[in-house]
Motif scaffolding. Structure first.
Motif, PDB file in Angstrom:
ATOM      1  N   SER A 275     -45.026 -19.642 111.437  1.00 18.31           N
ATOM      2  CA  SER A 275     -46.186 -20.247 110.785  1.00 18.31           C
ATOM      3  C   SER A 275     -47.399 -19.392 111.147  1.00 18.31           C
ATOM      4  N   GLY A 276     -48.577 -19.794 110.698  1.00 23.16           N
ATOM      5  CA  GLY A 276     -49.776 -19.047 111.061  1.00 23.16           C
ATOM      6  C   GLY A 276     -49.956 -19.008 112.562  1.00 23.16           C
ATOM      7  N   PRO A 277     -50.742 -18.066 113.069  1.00 23.48           N
ATOM      8  CA  PRO A 277     -50.821 -17.862 114.512  1.00 23.48           C
ATOM      9  C   PRO A 277     -51.509 -18.972 115.288  1.00 23.48           C
ATOM     10  N   SER A 278     -52.389 -19.741 114.662  1.00 24.72           N
ATOM     11  CA  SER A 278     -53.155 -20.719 115.433  1.00 24.72           C
ATOM     12  C   SER A 278     -53.176 -22.105 114.787  1.00 24.72           C
ATOM     13  N   ASN A 279     -52.899 -22.197 113.501  1.00 24.32           N
ATOM     14  CA  ASN A 279     -53.034 -23.489 112.832  1.00 24.32           C
ATOM     15  C   ASN A 279     -51.806 -24.368 113.020  1.00 24.32           C
ATOM     16  N   VAL A 280     -52.002 -25.678 112.902  1.00 22.52           N
ATOM     17  CA  VAL A 280     -50.873 -26.591 112.784  1.00 22.52           C
ATOM     18  C   VAL A 280     -50.517 -26.629 111.312  1.00 22.52           C
ATOM     19  N   PRO A 281     -49.373 -26.127 110.910  1.00 21.93           N
ATOM     20  CA  PRO A 281     -49.117 -25.862 109.488  1.00 21.93           C
ATOM     21  C   PRO A 281     -48.814 -27.113 108.686  1.00 21.93           C
ATOM     22  N   SER A 317     -51.568  -8.375 110.399  1.00 23.78           N
ATOM     23  CA  SER A 317     -52.813  -8.469 111.151  1.00 23.78           C
ATOM     24  C   SER A 317     -52.558  -8.234 112.632  1.00 23.78           C
ATOM     25  N   GLY A 318     -53.218  -7.234 113.200  1.00 23.80           N
ATOM     26  CA  GLY A 318     -53.044  -6.955 114.618  1.00 23.80           C
ATOM     27  C   GLY A 318     -53.449  -8.117 115.497  1.00 23.80           C
ATOM     28  N   ALA A 319     -54.525  -8.812 115.142  1.00 18.66           N
ATOM     29  CA  ALA A 319     -54.963  -9.957 115.937  1.00 18.66           C
ATOM     30  C   ALA A 319     -53.928 -11.081 115.894  1.00 18.66           C
ATOM     31  N   ASN A 320     -53.334 -11.304 114.731  1.00 23.32           N
ATOM     32  CA  ASN A 320     -52.304 -12.337 114.623  1.00 23.32           C
ATOM     33  C   ASN A 320     -51.070 -11.981 115.440  1.00 23.32           C
ATOM     34  N   ILE A 321     -50.688 -10.717 115.401  1.00 19.95           N
ATOM     35  CA  ILE A 321     -49.518 -10.294 116.167  1.00 19.95           C
ATOM     36  C   ILE A 321     -49.754 -10.498 117.663  1.00 19.95           C
ATOM     37  N   ALA A 322     -50.950 -10.153 118.131  1.00 15.20           N
ATOM     38  CA  ALA A 322     -51.275 -10.380 119.542  1.00 15.20           C
ATOM     39  C   ALA A 322     -51.164 -11.860 119.888  1.00 15.20           C
ATOM     40  N   SER A 323     -51.577 -12.727 118.965  1.00 16.29           N
ATOM     41  CA  SER A 323     -51.484 -14.168 119.200  1.00 16.29           C
ATOM     42  C   SER A 323     -50.040 -14.628 119.282  1.00 16.29           C
ATOM     43  N   TYR A 324     -49.184 -14.132 118.386  1.00 14.01           N
ATOM     44  CA  TYR A 324     -47.765 -14.491 118.447  1.00 14.01           C
ATOM     45  C   TYR A 324     -47.166 -14.087 119.799  1.00 14.01           C
ATOM     46  N   LEU A 325     -47.437 -12.878 120.222  1.00 12.98           N
ATOM     47  CA  LEU A 325     -46.870 -12.401 121.482  1.00 12.98           C
ATOM     48  C   LEU A 325     -47.349 -13.256 122.649  1.00 12.98           C
ATOM     49  N   ASP A 326     -48.629 -13.617 122.646  1.00 11.87           N
ATOM     50  CA  ASP A 326     -49.171 -14.471 123.708  1.00 11.87           C
ATOM     51  C   ASP A 326     -48.444 -15.813 123.756  1.00 11.87           C
ATOM     52  N   PHE A 346     -46.284  -1.037 111.881  1.00 14.65           N
ATOM     53  CA  PHE A 346     -45.775  -1.982 112.873  1.00 14.65           C
ATOM     54  C   PHE A 346     -45.356  -1.304 114.181  1.00 14.65           C
ATOM     55  N   ALA A 347     -45.125  -0.004 114.173  1.00 11.63           N
ATOM     56  CA  ALA A 347     -44.587   0.672 115.362  1.00 11.63           C
ATOM     57  C   ALA A 347     -45.521   0.561 116.554  1.00 11.63           C
ATOM     58  N   ARG A 348     -46.834   0.581 116.304  1.00 10.28           N
ATOM     59  CA  ARG A 348     -47.810   0.537 117.411  1.00 10.28           C
ATOM     60  C   ARG A 348     -47.677  -0.727 118.246  1.00 10.28           C
ATOM     61  N   PHE A 349     -47.124  -1.802 117.662  1.00  9.02           N
ATOM     62  CA  PHE A 349     -47.039  -3.056 118.395  1.00  9.02           C
ATOM     63  C   PHE A 349     -45.872  -3.095 119.377  1.00  9.02           C
ATOM     64  N   PHE A 350     -45.060  -2.048 119.380  1.00  6.88           N
ATOM     65  CA  PHE A 350     -44.064  -1.925 120.447  1.00  6.88           C
ATOM     66  C   PHE A 350     -44.756  -1.886 121.798  1.00  6.88           C
ATOM     67  N   TYR A 351     -45.854  -1.137 121.886  1.00  3.32           N
ATOM     68  CA  TYR A 351     -46.573  -1.034 123.155  1.00  3.32           C
ATOM     69  C   TYR A 351     -47.121  -2.386 123.583  1.00  3.32           C
ATOM     70  N   GLU A 352     -47.672  -3.120 122.627  1.00  9.06           N
ATOM     71  CA  GLU A 352     -48.220  -4.433 122.951  1.00  9.06           C
ATOM     72  C   GLU A 352     -47.112  -5.379 123.410  1.00  9.06           C
ATOM     73  N   GLY A 414     -50.326  -3.830 127.449  1.00 11.29           N
ATOM     74  CA  GLY A 414     -50.144  -2.889 126.353  1.00 11.29           C
ATOM     75  C   GLY A 414     -50.990  -3.277 125.162  1.00 11.29           C
ATOM     76  N   ALA A 415     -51.246  -2.312 124.302  1.00 15.28           N
ATOM     77  CA  ALA A 415     -52.036  -2.570 123.101  1.00 15.28           C
ATOM     78  C   ALA A 415     -51.678  -1.562 122.024  1.00 15.28           C
ATOM     79  N   GLY A 416     -51.627  -2.037 120.785  1.00 16.42           N
ATOM     80  CA  GLY A 416     -51.585  -1.159 119.635  1.00 16.42           C
ATOM     81  C   GLY A 416     -52.998  -0.959 119.121  1.00 16.42           C
ATOM     82  N   LYS A 417     -53.202   0.077 118.371  1.00 18.78           N
ATOM     83  CA  LYS A 417     -54.527   0.323 117.807  1.00 18.78           C
ATOM     84  C   LYS A 417     -54.960  -0.872 116.963  1.00 18.78           C
ATOM     85  N   PRO A 418     -56.128  -1.455 117.246  1.00 17.60           N
ATOM     86  CA  PRO A 418     -56.587  -2.594 116.434  1.00 17.60           C
ATOM     87  C   PRO A 418     -56.842  -2.185 114.990  1.00 17.60           C
ATOM     88  N   ASP A 419     -56.848  -3.171 114.125  1.00 19.98           N
ATOM     89  CA  ASP A 419     -57.059  -2.899 112.703  1.00 19.98           C
ATOM     90  C   ASP A 419     -58.392  -2.210 112.452  1.00 19.98           C
TER      91      ASP A 419
END
Length: 543
Positions: A275-281, A317-326, A346-352, A414-419
């Motif tokens: 679902s979305g990274p922060s909302n109650v869907p 979205s890089g910010a959304n991906i960071a939220s999922y990982l958290d 998507f490859a940059r998010f391997f580091y994150e 870790g971090a991938g390059k932000p959008d």
């Protein structure tokens, strides 16, 4: 006569024991997860392991397709293949099992020095039942579909179907028996139970059984886990239908997993259509019943035999991906990314992911069978796309066991390059670590005395870094297309400096220096670009 019979029986016992010993000579320790505080290690062959994985396309699970799979894994330096095994494939006729594909898969995986994650496509695959056998699809009386609010059949099997559960569980047990008997070296290290479970556009089963259970109080175990009480509606309000379906889907899948683990207790996980990274869907708009981040507490209570839930990431979205990982990197949930888009961005998010402590990472659709799930992923798998995954895999692969060992007990980031290409930064102990993008190796952007154009990759969505803290003043660094700076953190003692930057690797757990970076290589930050380098950075202070 009796003495002779005893001797014959003793010889038979010796022969059986000798045969069992011979059979066990290739056995290895069973893969398992170890928890260290709020961090995890995935133990394979008795030592920590990081899955540098790739998932084949859904229909690549046939012997004739494997020649198009292994070269692509080698191309990106993957050590693990995620491969479906379908219920329709192993039990085309009820009670008659065919493991010929699995036999070929295991033999070829060993020949190609790859480990395997098996993906069980049973009752659910992307919420549907397409991978069930024909005899399941064609008998809705025995294997009921969900009912909609207006009493129509929905295109998803009901989690309340007792015969469906019994048949799925029997097939999964036979699969695990085959692994127990034919994979003593544990080529298969992990099993995904079902695939993206739940149902879209229908939050729960509104049939007779579903309505009867929905009217009852929530189960005691769920009440204890959540602190809620009463009926489903009283406990969960507008999310009641979805919470109800989540409990029963998770309970169903747990029953399948528990039966399989009783045969061979490999680690087992479930994957989520997010679902979305922060909302109650909206319960009608999400895969209701699946292990999304906001219902993990229900899954943990309903499915104790599932070792972890994992996010399938196609959000760009890089910010959304960071939220999922958290949200999935929980003290009670090891982080793994079992599916992520296979396009270059998507490859940059391997580091994150590995900075969050992930035990594994896998782009989806890495084979040469001609299928591309664009726009979720790449429109083609050309060199630029494959290189984007190959570079970080090669770097971490060169220190594979050591990174996993260190990450299980030491801080990582870790971090991938932000959008937007903004700098990224963190504090580890007394030091601040910053990643910057779009820099040449020499000089600074703000210089005016010499003119230079930005690198050709400056505006591209590539690049990332991952850092493990070895001690108070020592750090392990990997990355690409990034400039990394280490400085004394604000408020700490003065005169902080980079003391040494060593390029190297590990031998028997000990760091071995290949060369020391200095001069041009460090005067303008630590620049990691287009090759798999591993650095050890030592900080210090002068008096």
């Amino acid at each position: 006569m009796v003495r002779r019979l005893c001797r014959i029986l003793a010889l038979m016992g010796l022969a059986l024991a000798t045969g069992a010993q011979a059979q066990d000579r290739g056995a290895t320790p069973l893969p398992h997860l170890e928890r260290h505080g709020d961090k995890y290690a995935f133990i394979v062959d008795g030592a920590p392991f990081t899955m540098l994985a790739a998932q084949a396309n859904n229909s690549s699970n046939y012997p004739a397709m494997l020649d198009q799979v292994w070269p692509m894994l080698d191309r990106i330096h993957a050590n693990t293949l995620e491969m479906p095994v379908a219920w329709q494939q192993i039990e085309p006729v009820e009670g008659q099992f065919d493991f010929s594909f699995l036999d070929v898969l295991l033999r070829e995986a060993r020949a190609h020095d790859k480990r395997v994650v098996l993906l069980w496509f049973g009752t659910w695959k992307n919420t549907g039942y397409a991978y069930t056998p024909d005899w399941v699809k064609l008998d809705s009386q025995r294997f009921p579909r969900m009912k909609t609010r207006d009493d129509r059949d929905h295109g998803v099997l009901s989690a309340h179907g007792e015969e469906t559960l019994a048949a799925d569980r029997r097939a999964f047990v036979r699969l695990m028996e085959y692994l127990r008997d034919h994979d003593r070296q544990n080529t298969v290290i992990l099993v995904q139970v079902e695939n993206e479970s739940g149902s879209y556009s229908n939050p729960r089963d509104y049939g007779e059984t579903g309505n009867r259970l929905f009217a009852q109080p929530i189960p005691a175990a769920l009440a204890t886990a959540t602190g809620k009480s009463g009926t489903w509606r009283e406990a969960f309000g507008d999310q009641a239908d979805r919470a109800f379906n989540t409990w029963y889907v998770a309970s169903y899948i747990n029953a399948v997993a528990a039966a399989g683990k009783a045969v061979k207790p490999l680690p087992m996980y479930v994957n989520a259509s997010l679902s979305g990274p922060s909302n109650v869907p909206d319960p009608d708009g999400v895969a209701s019943g699946g292990p999304q981040q906001d219902v993990l507490d229900i899954w943990k209570a309903a499915a104790p035999d599932i070792d972890f839930a994992a996010p399938d990431i196609y959000d760009k979205s890089g910010a959304n991906i960071a939220s999922y990982l958290d949200q999935y990197a929980r003290p009670d949930n090891p982080l793994m990314v079992p599916e992520i888009g296979n396009s270059r961005l998507f490859a940059r998010f391997f580091y994150e992911a590995i900075g969050h402590g992930a035990i594994g990472f896998a782009p989806f659709g890495i084979d040469d069978t001609g299928y591309f799930n664009y726009p979720l992923g790449a429109s083609e798998l050309g060199d630029a796309t494959l290189d984007a995954f190959a570079l970080p895999y090669a770097a971490v692969g060169s220190i594979l066991r050591d990174w996993a060992r260190i990450a299980a007990t030491r801080p990582t980031w870790g971090a991938g390059k932000p959008d937007d290409g903004a700098d990224v930064s963190t504090r580890m102990g007394d030091w601040t670590i910053t990643g910057k993008w779009g820099e040449w190796q020499f000089g600074f952007k703000h210089w005016t005395w010499i003119t230079s154009d930005p690198p050709e990759w400056a505006d591209e969505p590539i690049g990332g870094l991952a850092v493990a803290q070895l001690s108070d003043n020592e750090f392990l660094l990997v990355g690409d297309h990034v400039r990394v700076d280490f400085h004394a953190a604000p408020g700490t003692a003065p005169n902080g400096m980079i003391l040494r930057v060593e390029e190297g690797s590990f031998e028997d757990g000990q760091w071995v220096v290949k060369r020391i970076w200095n001069g041009d290589q460090t005067d303008y930050g630590i620049n990691l670009l287009d090759r798999p380098q591993v650095l050890k950075v030592t900080m210090g202070r002068y008096r």
